[in-house]
Design an enzyme around this catalytic site. Structure first.
Site, PDB file in Angstrom:
ATOM      1  N   TYR A 283      14.806   2.435  26.840  1.00 20.01           N
ATOM      2  CA  TYR A 283      13.876   1.923  27.852  1.00 20.01           C
ATOM      3  C   TYR A 283      12.582   2.731  27.946  1.00 20.01           C
ATOM      4  O   TYR A 283      11.555   2.195  28.350  1.00 20.01           O
ATOM      5  CB  TYR A 283      14.569   1.894  29.224  1.00 20.01           C
ATOM      6  CG  TYR A 283      15.471   0.687  29.382  1.00 20.01           C
ATOM      7  CD1 TYR A 283      14.981  -0.491  29.932  1.00 20.01           C
ATOM      8  CD2 TYR A 283      16.798   0.711  28.966  1.00 20.01           C
ATOM      9  CE1 TYR A 283      15.786  -1.612  30.072  1.00 20.01           C
ATOM     10  CE2 TYR A 283      17.616  -0.403  29.105  1.00 20.01           C
ATOM     11  CZ  TYR A 283      17.100  -1.551  29.658  1.00 20.01           C
ATOM     12  OH  TYR A 283      17.898  -2.669  29.798  1.00 20.01           O
TER      13      TYR A 283
ATOM     14  N   LYS B 252       9.962  16.196  38.266  1.00 16.76           N
ATOM     15  CA  LYS B 252      10.578  14.880  38.056  1.00 16.76           C
ATOM     16  C   LYS B 252      11.817  14.696  38.956  1.00 16.76           C
ATOM     17  O   LYS B 252      12.012  13.650  39.583  1.00 16.76           O
ATOM     18  CB  LYS B 252      10.951  14.729  36.578  1.00 16.76           C
ATOM     19  CG  LYS B 252      11.814  13.539  36.246  1.00 16.76           C
ATOM     20  CD  LYS B 252      11.094  12.229  36.511  1.00 16.76           C
ATOM     21  CE  LYS B 252      12.054  11.077  36.609  1.00 16.76           C
ATOM     22  NZ  LYS B 252      12.062  10.199  35.509  1.00 16.76           N
TER      23      LYS B 252
ATOM     24  N   CYS C 240      18.641   6.614  37.242  1.00 14.19           N
ATOM     25  CA  CYS C 240      17.726   7.725  37.539  1.00 14.19           C
ATOM     26  C   CYS C 240      17.961   8.280  38.936  1.00 14.19           C
ATOM     27  O   CYS C 240      18.404   9.403  39.103  1.00 14.19           O
ATOM     28  CB  CYS C 240      16.286   7.258  37.422  1.00 14.19           C
ATOM     29  SG  CYS C 240      15.953   6.405  35.885  1.00 14.19           S
TER      30      CYS C 240
ATOM     31  N   LYS D 185      18.423  -3.798  40.971  1.00 16.20           N
ATOM     32  CA  LYS D 185      17.325  -4.016  41.915  1.00 16.20           C
ATOM     33  C   LYS D 185      16.682  -5.384  41.633  1.00 16.20           C
ATOM     34  O   LYS D 185      17.017  -6.009  40.616  1.00 16.20           O
ATOM     35  CB  LYS D 185      16.312  -2.878  41.865  1.00 16.20           C
ATOM     36  CG  LYS D 185      15.550  -2.717  40.573  1.00 16.20           C
ATOM     37  CD  LYS D 185      14.578  -1.575  40.747  1.00 16.20           C
ATOM     38  CE  LYS D 185      13.536  -1.557  39.675  1.00 16.20           C
ATOM     39  NZ  LYS D 185      12.511  -0.555  39.949  1.00 16.20           N
TER      40      LYS D 185
HETATM   41  N1  SAJ Z   1      16.146   0.805  46.727  1.00 16.32           N
HETATM   42  C1  SAJ Z   1      16.544   0.549  48.033  1.00 16.32           C
HETATM   43  N2  SAJ Z   1      15.596   0.524  49.021  1.00 16.32           N
HETATM   44  C2  SAJ Z   1      14.266   0.733  48.754  1.00 16.32           C
HETATM   45  C3  SAJ Z   1      13.867   1.010  47.417  1.00 16.32           C
HETATM   46  C4  SAJ Z   1      14.838   1.033  46.423  1.00 16.32           C
HETATM   47  O1  SAJ Z   1      17.728   0.352  48.323  1.00 16.32           O
HETATM   48  O2  SAJ Z   1      13.469   0.657  49.710  1.00 16.32           O
HETATM   49  C5  SAJ Z   1      17.171   0.837  45.651  1.00 16.32           C
HETATM   50  C6  SAJ Z   1      16.958  -0.209  44.555  1.00 16.32           C
HETATM   51  O3  SAJ Z   1      17.504  -1.445  44.920  1.00 16.32           O
HETATM   52  C7  SAJ Z   1      17.683   0.438  43.385  1.00 16.32           C
HETATM   53  C8  SAJ Z   1      17.443   1.935  43.608  1.00 16.32           C
HETATM   54  O4  SAJ Z   1      17.050   2.062  44.951  1.00 16.32           O
HETATM   55  O5  SAJ Z   1      19.075   0.183  43.454  1.00 16.32           O
HETATM   56  C9  SAJ Z   1      16.383   2.541  42.697  1.00 16.32           C
HETATM   57  O6  SAJ Z   1      15.282   1.645  42.542  1.00 16.32           O
HETATM   58  P1  SAJ Z   1      13.760   2.151  42.514  1.00 16.32           P
HETATM   59  O7  SAJ Z   1      12.890   0.977  42.364  1.00 16.32           O
HETATM   60  O8  SAJ Z   1      13.490   3.019  43.694  1.00 16.32           O
HETATM   61  O9  SAJ Z   1      13.675   3.132  41.266  1.00 16.32           O
HETATM   62  P2  SAJ Z   1      14.073   3.058  39.686  1.00 16.32           P
HETATM   63  O10 SAJ Z   1      15.413   3.707  39.541  1.00 16.32           O
HETATM   64  O11 SAJ Z   1      13.879   1.723  39.105  1.00 16.32           O
HETATM   65  O12 SAJ Z   1      12.930   4.025  39.070  1.00 16.32           O
HETATM   66  C10 SAJ Z   1      12.773   5.345  39.590  1.00 16.32           C
HETATM   67  C11 SAJ Z   1      11.295   5.570  39.916  1.00 16.32           C
HETATM   68  N3  SAJ Z   1      11.117   6.789  40.676  1.00 16.32           N
HETATM   69  C12 SAJ Z   1      10.425   6.800  41.861  1.00 16.32           C
HETATM   70  O13 SAJ Z   1       9.930   5.815  42.360  1.00 16.32           O
HETATM   71  C13 SAJ Z   1      10.271   8.135  42.522  1.00 16.32           C
HETATM   72  C14 SAJ Z   1      10.490   5.641  38.614  1.00 16.32           C
HETATM   73  O14 SAJ Z   1       9.127   5.980  38.886  1.00 16.32           O
HETATM   74  C15 SAJ Z   1      11.111   6.692  37.669  1.00 16.32           C
HETATM   75  O15 SAJ Z   1      10.393   6.795  36.442  1.00 16.32           O
HETATM   76  C16 SAJ Z   1      12.527   6.245  37.367  1.00 16.32           C
HETATM   77  O16 SAJ Z   1      13.253   6.245  38.607  1.00 16.32           O
HETATM   78  C17 SAJ Z   1      13.116   7.216  36.347  1.00 16.32           C
HETATM   79  O17 SAJ Z   1      13.171   6.860  35.166  1.00 16.32           O
HETATM   80  O18 SAJ Z   1      13.460   8.348  36.713  1.00 16.32           O
END
Ligand code: SAJ
Length: 421
Positions: free
Chosen positions: A13, A212, A266, A332
Site C-alpha cells: 500500500y 510517526k 496503523c 473505515k
Molecule cells: N475512526 C473513528 N472515528 C474517527 C476517525 C476514525 O472511529 O473520528 C476509525 C476509522 O473508522 C478506522 C480507524 O479509526 O477504523 C483509523 O482510521 P483513520 O482514517 O483515522 O486512519 P488510517 O488508519 O486510515 O490512517 C492513519 C493516518 N494517521 C493519522 O491520521 C494520524 C494516516 O495519515 C497514516 O499514514 C496511517 O494511519 C499510517 O499508515 O500510519
C-alpha cells in the site's frame, strides 16, 4: 544531487505508490517484493491493491520502462524499505520483515548508497537496521561507525499517507526526514524533493520514528475519547452524536466521531510500540488502546440485546431463525480494506451466535475465505434490509448515507456510527 536508479523493497500500500511516483519523475525504479503474484501483476502494468489513481500511474511507469518489479534485490543508488511492522504476542513490535529486507539488500549495497527505512517503526529500529546491514557487510562502513564519512548512509522517513488518498497525500504532505547523519538527511531530502511538494523537515532518526508513532497515537487517544463518551452516553440515555455536535460548538473543542472500534494496520498497532518502550509512562496511550479495542464488544452487546428483544416479541422464533443485517465490513468508510476491521470482528461474532447474518459491503465482490460460514452471506443493501429482523450499521459508507431513508424505516437498528443521528 540527482538519482538515476532507486530500489523499493516492499510493493504494498505504501511501497508501490511511492515507487511509482519516483518512476513518474523519470527515475529508474526497481521494485522488490517477496510475492510472485505482486511482481507479475506489476510487471504486466496492473496493480494488486486498490488505491484511487494508482492503476493509471503504474501502467504508465511500467510501459515507459521506469518501473520494473523483481523478487531479488539488484544494485541501486538508494534503497527504500516499506515492509510491514506488525506486532507479535504481548503487543511487542515484530521487526522480522525489516531484518529480512536489510539482509536481502546487504549483498548488493555499494559505497555511496543511501538506505531509507519508511516502515512505521519503534524508536531504535533504524539503528537496529543499520546494525544488521553492518553485520552482513563488514567491508563497508555505516553511520554508527563512520558518521558523515560512512560508505552507506541511513535514514528514517516515515510515510504518513491516508489509505484512499495515498497518491495525492504522497505529493502534498510534509515529510519528516530523520537521517542518522546530516549527510543522510541531505541525500534523503534531495531524493524526496523529486516528487514531494510539501515541506521536507529534517530531524534525527529516533525523533522521526517517535514522530510517526505520536501522530497515530494522538488520533487513537482522540478516537478513544469519543468512543468512551459513546459508552457513557449509552448508560445515561443521551444521544452521543448530538452531544458531540453541541460540544464542538465551543471554539477550542473538536471531538472526533465514535464508531465500531479502531481498525486498520496503523492506528490500532503503532501506539503499542510506544507502550512497549515506555510501559510505566505511556498510561493514557495504553488506556486509549484498551478503550478502542473494547468498543466492538460493546457494540456486539447492543446487537445481542436487540436480538433478545426480537426473540421475546416473536414467540416460537429461535436464534437460527433470526436474520441480522450487518451494514459495512471495511475498517473505515468507502474503502475495500477489511484488515483488522472491527466491523468484521463484530459480524463474525454475530454469526457465532447462530443467527443468520446478511452482510452488506458495497466495496467488495466476494467474502474472503476467513469470513465464509454457512450462516453468513454477502447481500445487496435492499435484500438485506428486506429480510432482516435486526439491522446494525457498522461503517458509514457513502451508499448507506444515500439510502438513509430506507435504512431508517427498518425495525430495530443498532447504529454504531451515528448514521441516523
Ligand atoms: N475512526 C473513528 N472515528 C474517527 C476517525 C476514525 O472511529 O473520528 C476509525 C476509522 O473508522 C478506522 C480507524 O479509526 O477504523 C483509523 O482510521 P483513520 O482514517 O483515522 O486512519 P488510517 O488508519 O486510515 O490512517 C492513519 C493516518 N494517521 C493519522 O491520521 C494520524 C494516516 O495519515 C497514516 O499514514 C496511517 O494511519 C499510517 O499508515 O500510519
Amino acid at each position: 544531487m540527482s538519482f538515476q536508479t532507486i530500489s523499493m523493497i516492499g510493493l504494498g500500500y505504501i511501497g508501490l505508490p511511492t515507487a511509482t511516483l519516483f518512476a513518474s519523475r523519470k527515475i529508474k525504479v526497481i521494485g522488490v517484493d517477496v510475492s510472485e503474484h505482486a511482481v507479475n501483476t506489476i510487471n504486466s502494468g496492473r496493480i494488486h491493491i486498490v488505491e484511487p489513481e494508482l492503476d493509471m500511474l503504474v501502467h504508465a511507469a511500467v510501459t515507459e520502462g521506469y518501473l520494473r518489479a523483481t523478487l531479488t534485490p539488484e544494485p541501486a543508488e538508494v534503497f527504500l524499505i516499506a515492509v510491514p511492522t506488525p506486532f507479535k504476542d504481548g503487543n511487542k513490535p515484530d521487526l522480522s520483515y525489516i531484518e529480512a529486507a536489510a539482509k536481502a539488500i546487504a549483498p548488493v549495497l555499494s559505497k555511496g548508497n543511501l538506505v531509507i527505512l519508511e516502515s512505521t517503526s519503534p524508536v531504535g529500529a533504524t539503528e537496529q537496521m543499520a546494525a544488521w546491514l553492518a553485520e552482513t557487510r563488514p567491508d563497508l562502513s555505516f553511520p554508527q561507525q563512520a558518521g558523515e564519512e560512512a560508505d552507506v548512509q541511513v535514514a528514517h522517513c516515515p510515510e504518513r499517507v491516508l489509505p484512499g488518498k495515498v497518491v495525492h497525500e504522497l505529493v502534498s504532505n510534509d515529510r519528516v526526514i530523520g537521517g542518522m547523519t546530516r549527510k543522510a538527511s541531505e541525500m534523503a531530502v534531495a531524493l524526496y524533493k523529486t516528487f514531494v511538494e510539501g515541506e521536507c523537515i529534517v530531524t534525527n532518526a529516533r525523533t522521526a520514528e517517535m514522530c510517526k508513532l505520536t501522530e497515530n497515537s494522538f488520533r487513537d487517544v482522540n478516537i478513544a475519547f469519543a468512543n468512551e463518551l459513546s459508552m457513557i452516553c449509552g448508560k445515561l440515555d443521551i444521544n452521543v452524536w448530538e452531544l458531540i455536535a453541541l460540544a464542538n460548538h465551543h471554539p477550542r473543542v473538536n471531538i472526533l466521531q465514535p464508531g465500531a472500534g479502531v481498525g486498520g494496520h496503523c492506528i490500532a498497532v503503532d501506539p503499542w510500540f510506544i507502550v512497549d518502550t515506555a510501559p510505566d509512562e505511556a498510561r493514557i496511550i495504553r488506556t486509549a488502546r484498551e478503550v478502542n479495542d473494547f468498543k466492538p464488544e460493546w457494540v456486539l452487546n447492543q446487537i445481542k440485546a436487540a436480538i433478545t428483544d426480537t426473540l421475546a416479541a416473536k414467540p416460537g422464533m429461535t436464534m437460527a431463525d433470526v436474520k441480522v443485517a450487518c451494514l459495512g465490513l471495511a475498517f473505515k468508510p468507502d474503502i475495500d480494506d477489511l484488515r483488522e476491521s472491527p466491523a468484521v470482528a463484530i459480524t463474525r461474532k454475530v454469526a457465532d451466535l447462530g443467527c443468520q447474518v446478511l452482510a452488506v459491503e458495497p466495496n467488495i465482490e466476494n467474502l474472503a475465505q476467513g469470513l465464509k460460514r454457512p450462516n453468513l452471506t454477502l447481500n445487496t443493501l435492499t435484500d438485506a434490509l428486506e429480510a432482516a429482523d435486526v439491522a446494525c450499521i457498522l461503517v458509514k459508507h457513502r451508499l448507506f448515507i444515500e439510502e438513509l431513508d430506507s435504512i431508517r424505516q427498518h425495525g430495530p437498528i443498532v447504529d454504531a456510527v451515528g448514521l441516523l443521528a
